[in-house]
Design an enzyme around this catalytic site. Structure first.
Site: not given
Ligand code: GRF
Length: 190
Positions: A12-13, A100, A102, A139, A167
């Site tokens: 989806s991104n 990235n 997350h 991360d 978001a």
């Protein structure tokens, strides 16, 4: 700016970036059967299929991804649902040029693929999405943008994930624009 997008999931991104007109010149995946790879094929975006079983080590797989992205003239790598950790050599080859996304407000619920479930299990009242620069630490690279998402009574992993995705679809494009502005001031990588 020429984007190389690394994917493992539904995509989806990736779809959001393409629909918004970003210059996605290459897509790399470790999971050739994933939805994101199918979308890249549909769009005719050059796709590298790099399943780990074809390589003796993570380093070799990442060397192939680096060579592919460099060959396509990628200027910024976007990890959009990529479920592997890049080797140090890959991060070094694109130093300060990997972002990235997350699904939590890092540093909360970092370090795994189940950030949504972790937030629900912890009884968090809020979670969200983060886009950060990728460094050698998982991360933990500098945060570019975060957006908070309220956890609602009765949320399931699916309902919460859907709002966190919304978001992500807002902040990943914003973060790429920020990186474009930042990198415009620094010399291109070789
Ligand atoms: C996103 O939630 C992202 O934060 C995480 O993996 C998911 C990928 O979703 N790293 P999609 O494949 O872009 O739909």
């Amino acid at each position: 700016m020429r984007l190389g997008v690394a994917v493992s999931g539904a995509g989806s991104n990736l779809r959001n970036l393409v629909e918004r007109g970003f210059d996605v010149v290459a897509v790399a995946t470790n999971r050739p059967a994933c939805g994101a790879a199918a979308f890249a094929r549909e769009c005719g975006i050059p796709l590298a299929e790099l399943p780990q079983k074809n390589y003796a080590s993570t380093e070799e797989r990442d060397a192939a991804m680096r060579d592919f992205f460099k060959g396509q003239g990628v200027e910024l790598v976007v990890d959009a649902g990529y479920d592997r950790i890049h080797s140090g050599a890959f991060v070094g080859a694109f130093r300060d040029r990997i972002v990235n996304v997350h699904p939590s407000l890092l540093p909360e619920f970092g370090g795994g693929m189940d950030a949504i479930e972790q937030a629900l299990q912890a009884g968090a009242k809020r979670t969200g999405a983060t886009v950060h620069v990728v460094t050698a630490d998982l991360d933990a690279g500098p945060v570019l943008i975060q957006e908070e998402v309220e956890v609602l009574d009765g949320d399931s992993p699916e309902t919460l994930r859907a709002r966190v995705h919304e978001a992500e679809h807002r902040i990943l494009p914003q973060a790429i624009r920020l990186m474009e502005a930042r990198l415009a001031k620094s010399p291109a990588v070789g």
